[in-house]
Design a protein around this motif. Structure first.
Motif, PDB file in Angstrom:
ATOM      1  N   VAL A  16       2.815  -5.018   2.854  1.00 20.71           N
ATOM      2  CA  VAL A  16       2.052  -5.824   3.557  1.00 20.71           C
ATOM      3  C   VAL A  16       2.134  -7.205   3.206  1.00 20.71           C
ATOM      4  O   VAL A  16       1.548  -7.990   4.125  1.00 20.71           O
ATOM      5  CB  VAL A  16       0.680  -5.472   3.619  1.00 20.71           C
ATOM      6  CG1 VAL A  16       0.534  -3.774   4.038  1.00 20.71           C
ATOM      7  CG2 VAL A  16      -0.019  -5.381   2.014  1.00 20.71           C
ATOM      8  N   TYR A  58       0.738  -1.310  -0.079  1.00 18.79           N
ATOM      9  CA  TYR A  58      -0.048   0.055  -0.079  1.00 18.79           C
ATOM     10  C   TYR A  58       0.898   1.165  -0.092  1.00 18.79           C
ATOM     11  O   TYR A  58       1.582   1.375   1.023  1.00 18.79           O
ATOM     12  CB  TYR A  58      -1.109  -0.087   1.191  1.00 18.79           C
ATOM     13  CG  TYR A  58      -1.938  -0.835   1.053  1.00 18.79           C
ATOM     14  CD1 TYR A  58      -3.060  -0.810   0.539  1.00 18.79           C
ATOM     15  CD2 TYR A  58      -1.992  -2.084   1.942  1.00 18.79           C
ATOM     16  CE1 TYR A  58      -4.258  -1.605   0.293  1.00 18.79           C
ATOM     17  CE2 TYR A  58      -2.978  -3.154   1.889  1.00 18.79           C
ATOM     18  CZ  TYR A  58      -4.195  -2.701   1.064  1.00 18.79           C
ATOM     19  OH  TYR A  58      -5.029  -3.660   1.062  1.00 18.79           O
ATOM     20  N   ARG A  74      -3.376 -12.949  12.608  1.00 20.37           N
ATOM     21  CA  ARG A  74      -3.909 -11.808  13.168  1.00 20.37           C
ATOM     22  C   ARG A  74      -4.339 -10.819  12.322  1.00 20.37           C
ATOM     23  O   ARG A  74      -4.157 -10.813  11.240  1.00 20.37           O
ATOM     24  CB  ARG A  74      -2.652 -11.311  14.068  1.00 20.37           C
ATOM     25  CG  ARG A  74      -2.311 -12.050  15.326  1.00 20.37           C
ATOM     26  CD  ARG A  74      -1.188 -11.039  15.790  1.00 20.37           C
ATOM     27  NE  ARG A  74      -0.516 -11.734  16.992  1.00 20.37           N
ATOM     28  CZ  ARG A  74      -0.252 -11.358  18.187  1.00 20.37           C
ATOM     29  NH1 ARG A  74      -0.481 -10.162  18.410  1.00 20.37           N
ATOM     30  NH2 ARG A  74       0.498 -12.094  18.861  1.00 20.37           N
ATOM     31  N   ASN A  75      -5.273  -9.955  12.911  1.00 20.67           N
ATOM     32  CA  ASN A  75      -5.855  -8.756  12.133  1.00 20.67           C
ATOM     33  C   ASN A  75      -4.593  -8.113  11.584  1.00 20.67           C
ATOM     34  O   ASN A  75      -3.490  -8.076  12.242  1.00 20.67           O
ATOM     35  CB  ASN A  75      -6.337  -7.899  13.162  1.00 20.67           C
ATOM     36  CG  ASN A  75      -8.003  -7.901  13.164  1.00 20.67           C
ATOM     37  OD1 ASN A  75      -8.539  -8.695  12.276  1.00 20.67           O
ATOM     38  ND2 ASN A  75      -8.677  -7.797  14.308  1.00 20.67           N
ATOM     39  N   GLY A  76      -4.638  -7.767  10.422  1.00 17.17           N
ATOM     40  CA  GLY A  76      -3.687  -7.035   9.854  1.00 17.17           C
ATOM     41  C   GLY A  76      -2.478  -7.632   9.237  1.00 17.17           C
ATOM     42  O   GLY A  76      -1.468  -7.035   8.927  1.00 17.17           O
ATOM     43  N   ALA A  77      -2.504  -9.167   9.401  1.00 18.93           N
ATOM     44  CA  ALA A  77      -1.469  -9.846   8.807  1.00 18.93           C
ATOM     45  C   ALA A  77      -1.370  -9.835   7.328  1.00 18.93           C
ATOM     46  O   ALA A  77      -0.405 -10.177   6.687  1.00 18.93           O
ATOM     47  CB  ALA A  77      -1.912 -11.284   9.127  1.00 18.93           C
ATOM     48  N   GLY A  78      -2.447  -9.338   6.649  1.00 19.89           N
ATOM     49  CA  GLY A  78      -2.566  -9.213   5.135  1.00 19.89           C
ATOM     50  C   GLY A  78      -3.224 -10.249   4.570  1.00 19.89           C
ATOM     51  O   GLY A  78      -3.316 -10.534   3.184  1.00 19.89           O
ATOM     52  N   LYS A  79      -4.214 -11.113   5.284  1.00 23.48           N
ATOM     53  CA  LYS A  79      -5.001 -11.969   4.672  1.00 23.48           C
ATOM     54  C   LYS A  79      -5.922 -11.187   3.589  1.00 23.48           C
ATOM     55  O   LYS A  79      -6.043 -11.886   2.430  1.00 23.48           O
ATOM     56  CB  LYS A  79      -5.823 -12.714   5.727  1.00 23.48           C
ATOM     57  CG  LYS A  79      -5.122 -13.174   6.976  1.00 23.48           C
ATOM     58  CD  LYS A  79      -5.810 -14.001   8.018  1.00 23.48           C
ATOM     59  CE  LYS A  79      -6.919 -12.829   8.548  1.00 23.48           C
ATOM     60  NZ  LYS A  79      -6.324 -11.677   9.503  1.00 23.48           N
ATOM     61  N   THR A  80      -6.605 -10.389   3.822  1.00 24.64           N
ATOM     62  CA  THR A  80      -7.717  -9.596   2.869  1.00 24.64           C
ATOM     63  C   THR A  80      -7.044  -9.324   1.612  1.00 24.64           C
ATOM     64  O   THR A  80      -7.444  -9.298   0.554  1.00 24.64           O
ATOM     65  CB  THR A  80      -8.420  -8.668   3.787  1.00 24.64           C
ATOM     66  OG1 THR A  80      -9.057  -9.148   4.735  1.00 24.64           O
ATOM     67  CG2 THR A  80      -9.363  -7.833   2.820  1.00 24.64           C
ATOM     68  N   THR A  81      -5.816  -8.589   1.961  1.00 21.19           N
ATOM     69  CA  THR A  81      -5.218  -7.997   0.889  1.00 21.19           C
ATOM     70  C   THR A  81      -4.657  -9.339  -0.286  1.00 21.19           C
ATOM     71  O   THR A  81      -4.862  -9.172  -1.481  1.00 21.19           O
ATOM     72  CB  THR A  81      -3.956  -7.392   1.414  1.00 21.19           C
ATOM     73  OG1 THR A  81      -4.108  -6.564   2.332  1.00 21.19           O
ATOM     74  CG2 THR A  81      -2.949  -6.661   0.217  1.00 21.19           C
TER      75      THR A  81
HETATM   76  N1  LIG Z   1      -6.276   0.458   2.147  1.00 20.82           N
HETATM   77  C1  LIG Z   1      -5.201   0.608   2.920  1.00 20.82           C
HETATM   78  N2  LIG Z   1      -4.258   1.368   2.808  1.00 20.82           N
HETATM   79  C2  LIG Z   1      -3.505   1.275   3.298  1.00 20.82           C
HETATM   80  N3  LIG Z   1      -2.896   0.210   4.393  1.00 20.82           N
HETATM   81  C3  LIG Z   1      -3.930  -0.855   4.340  1.00 20.82           C
HETATM   82  C4  LIG Z   1      -5.276  -0.531   3.387  1.00 20.82           C
HETATM   83  N4  LIG Z   1      -5.867  -1.857   3.862  1.00 20.82           N
HETATM   84  C5  LIG Z   1      -5.159  -2.534   4.769  1.00 20.82           C
HETATM   85  N5  LIG Z   1      -3.841  -1.852   5.175  1.00 20.82           N
HETATM   86  C6  LIG Z   1      -3.024  -2.345   5.769  1.00 20.82           C
HETATM   87  O1  LIG Z   1      -2.233  -3.396   5.157  1.00 20.82           O
HETATM   88  C7  LIG Z   1      -2.078  -4.508   6.279  1.00 20.82           C
HETATM   89  C8  LIG Z   1      -2.927  -5.860   5.945  1.00 20.82           C
HETATM   90  O2  LIG Z   1      -4.355  -5.658   5.819  1.00 20.82           O
HETATM   91  P1  LIG Z   1      -5.421  -6.675   5.678  1.00 20.82           P
HETATM   92  O3  LIG Z   1      -5.029  -7.368   4.517  1.00 20.82           O
HETATM   93  O4  LIG Z   1      -6.574  -6.066   5.857  1.00 20.82           O
HETATM   94  O5  LIG Z   1      -5.153  -7.562   7.023  1.00 20.82           O
HETATM   95  P2  LIG Z   1      -5.856  -8.977   7.644  1.00 20.82           P
HETATM   96  O6  LIG Z   1      -7.080  -9.215   6.334  1.00 20.82           O
HETATM   97  O7  LIG Z   1      -5.222  -9.913   7.488  1.00 20.82           O
HETATM   98  O8  LIG Z   1      -6.696  -8.421   8.863  1.00 20.82           O
HETATM   99  C9  LIG Z   1      -2.553  -3.856   7.602  1.00 20.82           C
HETATM  100  O9  LIG Z   1      -1.476  -3.475   8.300  1.00 20.82           O
HETATM  101  C10 LIG Z   1      -3.464  -2.742   7.317  1.00 20.82           C
HETATM  102  O10 LIG Z   1      -3.372  -1.876   8.180  1.00 20.82           O
END
Ligand SMILES: Nc1ncnc2c1ncn2[C@@H]1O[C@H](COP(=O)(O)OP(=O)(O)O)[C@@H](O)[C@H]1O
Ligand SMILES: [Mg+2]
Lengths: 289, 231
Positions: free
Chosen positions: B16, B11, B35-42
């Motif tokens: 990430v 990002y 954990r939350n913020g690990a990058g799964k959704t990304t």
């Molecule tokens: N739109 C965004 N802009 C900047 N940073 C982001 C954005 N979305 C997520 N992040 C960061 O990327 C990292 C991974 O996020 P995410 O993939 O949502 O994790 P998870 O789904 O595992 O909780 C986190 O540190 C989050 O803060």
């Protein structure tokens, strides 16, 4: 009382122009994310093209009501392909510069060719004179404009709510990215939707031709009020565009009748009040504010 | 069927995901736990083509995904259930269900079958999408990809915030479709639920795959993992 009804009708007729044009603005914003500042110029062009076609080839109001919106649709398709498509990848500032620039060019081209004094347009056959309802007598043309623009709004509403195309338009208005991820080629709808929005502005222009002075500048004031309409209704909201269009038409007409020096101000006071109470507009989704 | 090789994602300046490699095979459930913020959704957004700032390779059935737009990826068989369910407020339940195209006629569930499996949706088919409860919206998001007939499902925390009965129901459906050859990449923080449906697990920490476990190993270490995840 009868004067009040006449002002109301005047407002509803003017509201019909606003509603149609704002509807076009709303679907364009919804699907493309582009605010079309050339919308007033397209309305003007609809009226001018009607007047020119009447003068040059003798095309009367009734066929013009069908043909001119189709021509404006094609013009919209051309604009989208040549200019507007490049906006989707650029900063929103370019959106303003491009569409406002297009408006200035269109207005000046019409001025150069047809001057500033206004083109003639006669009231169409069958819609002249007054309609007598009991003791009331109302201008036939205004009754027609109100009924016809309502009809078109209802048809567009049905198109949006009852067809697959409408469903895709609603979905991509709400969440363009997600709609792509569900296997829908949103880009394919961008050009026709832009053309459709311009066609609606053109239709408002045709309806205005027998009723308003047809000049190159007629879109300037129109587009300013149109943005008040869109803000009041909620940017991107189709229902909001229609309701606010008629509402603003009424406010304007009552203003002209009862406090003529305040009629325009009244519209913007209404807009300010709406923004204070509901920042996203009457029908806008709050989170988009 | 899905192969992710050395995927890194950013990002802006912030990295990430770092060199993530994983695979999901036909008829298999692989989870991505972290954990939350690990990058799964990304990671799921990268596979879907919605996150563009990335390096590495993504392949579906031996086919490079790089050049495919999100809608082409969906048509190639990837079905996405986003973490926020992604239900449209301006569409009815039935429209939400039938908006996406059917991508494989053999695999796609007909609407009647969907309503049989999710009676709650049948009762509310004419309601607007966001009038449903959170659980119903989650079912609708699942039902939507079942109707498409996607061959690979990306499920982003489908059990989050749901009552245990519904979680169990979702587990049953996942097993039912994998029996028909569908592959599932399941993002989960609910370790217990993950252990009941999955074949293999990837642990993601700070954007890296730190461990890869089969389900037996995973179950044996459930408590330790729970602590690691801080849940
Ligand atoms: N739109 C965004 N802009 C900047 N940073 C982001 C954005 N979305 C997520 N992040 C960061 O990327 C990292 C991974 O996020 P995410 O993939 O949502 O994790 P998870 O789904 O595992 O909780 C986190 O540190 C989050 O803060
Ligand atoms: Mg997440």
């Amino acid at each position: 009382m009868s004067a009040f009804i006449q002002y109301t009708l005047q407002g509803l007729a003017a509201g019909g122009f606003y509603a149609l044009a704002a509807l076009g603005l709303a679907v364009i914003f919804g699907v493309l994310g582009v605010v079309n500042f050339a919308h007033g110029a397209c309305y003007m062009l609809g009226a001018v093209v009607s007047a020119v076609l009447l003068d040059v080839v003798g095309l009367h109001f009734w066929p013009a009501l069908v043909i001119v919106p189709i021509l404006m649709f094609l013009f919209g398709v051309l604009l989208e392909r040549v200019f507007v498509q490049w906006l989707l990848r650029l900063d929103v500032l370019y959106n303003f510069l491009l569409t406002f620039g297009i408006a200035l060019v269109l207005v000046d081209l019409v001025k150069r060719r047809y001057g500033v004094s206004g083109l003639p347009y006669e009231q169409p056959a069958g819609l002249r004179g007054q309609l007598h309802l009991g003791s009331l007598s109302l201008p036939t043309y205004q009754v027609f404009v109100f009924a016809f623009s309502m009809l078109v709004c209802v048809l567009v509403w049905l198109l949006l709510t009852r067809t697959r195309i409408g469903m895709i338009v609603r979905a991509s208005t709400e969440e363009p990215e997600r709609t792509r991820a569900l296997g829908i080629n949103v880009n394919r709808w961008v050009t026709p939707v832009f053309g459709f929005g311009i066609g609606l502005a053109g239709l408002a222009g045709v309806l205005a031709a027998p009723f308003r002075a047809i000049t190159a500048d007629m879109g300037g004031n129109f587009v300013i009020i149109l943005f008040a309409v869109v803000v009041i209704g909620g940017l991107g909201s189709v229902l909001g565009a229609v309701v606010a269009g008629f509402l603003v038409g009424l406010v304007e007409a009552y203003g002209q009748a009862y406090a003529s020096s305040f009629s325009q101000i009244a519209i913007f006071v209404l807009m300010a009040l709406v923004i204070l109470v509901r920042p996203a507009g009457l029908f806008g989704r709050q989170e988009t504010a | 069927m899905l192969e992710v090789t050395c995927l890194s994602a950013w990002y802006g300046e912030a990295q990430v995901l770092t060199d993530v490699s994983l695979a999901v095979h036909e008829g298999e459930v692989a989870t991505l736990v972290g954990r939350n913020g690990a990058g799964k959704t990304t990671l799921l957004r990268c596979v879907m083509g919605l996150h563009r700032s990335l390096e590495g390779q993504l392949r579906l059935d031996e086919r490079d995904l790089d050049r495919l737009s999100p809608n082409a990826r969906a048509r190639a068989g990837i079905g996405w259930v986003p973490d926020d369910r992604g239900i449209y407020a301006s569409l009815t339940v039935e429209e939400n269900l039938t908006l996406p195209p059917v991508v494989s006629a053999d695999r796609a569930w007909p609407v009647e079958q969907i309503y049989e499996a999710f009676p709650a949706l049948a009762d509310r088919r004419a309601s607007m999408g966001t009038q449903l409860s959170g659980g119903e919206q989650q079912m609708l998001a699942m039902a939507r990809v079942l109707r498409m007939g996607s061959s690979l499902l990306l499920l982003d925390e489908p059990s989050e915030g749901l009552a245990p009965v519904i979680v169990q129901r979702i587990g049953e459906i996942i097993r039912q479709i994998t029996d028909h050859g569908v592959g599932v990449l399941l993002v989960e923080q609910n370790v217990t639920f993950a252990a009941t449906v999955a074949d293999r697990h990837y642990l993601l920490a700070q954007g890296r795959v730190v461990e890869q476990l089969d389900n037996a190993q995973f179950q044996a270490r459930e408590h330790e993992l729970l602590e690691h995840l801080g849940i």
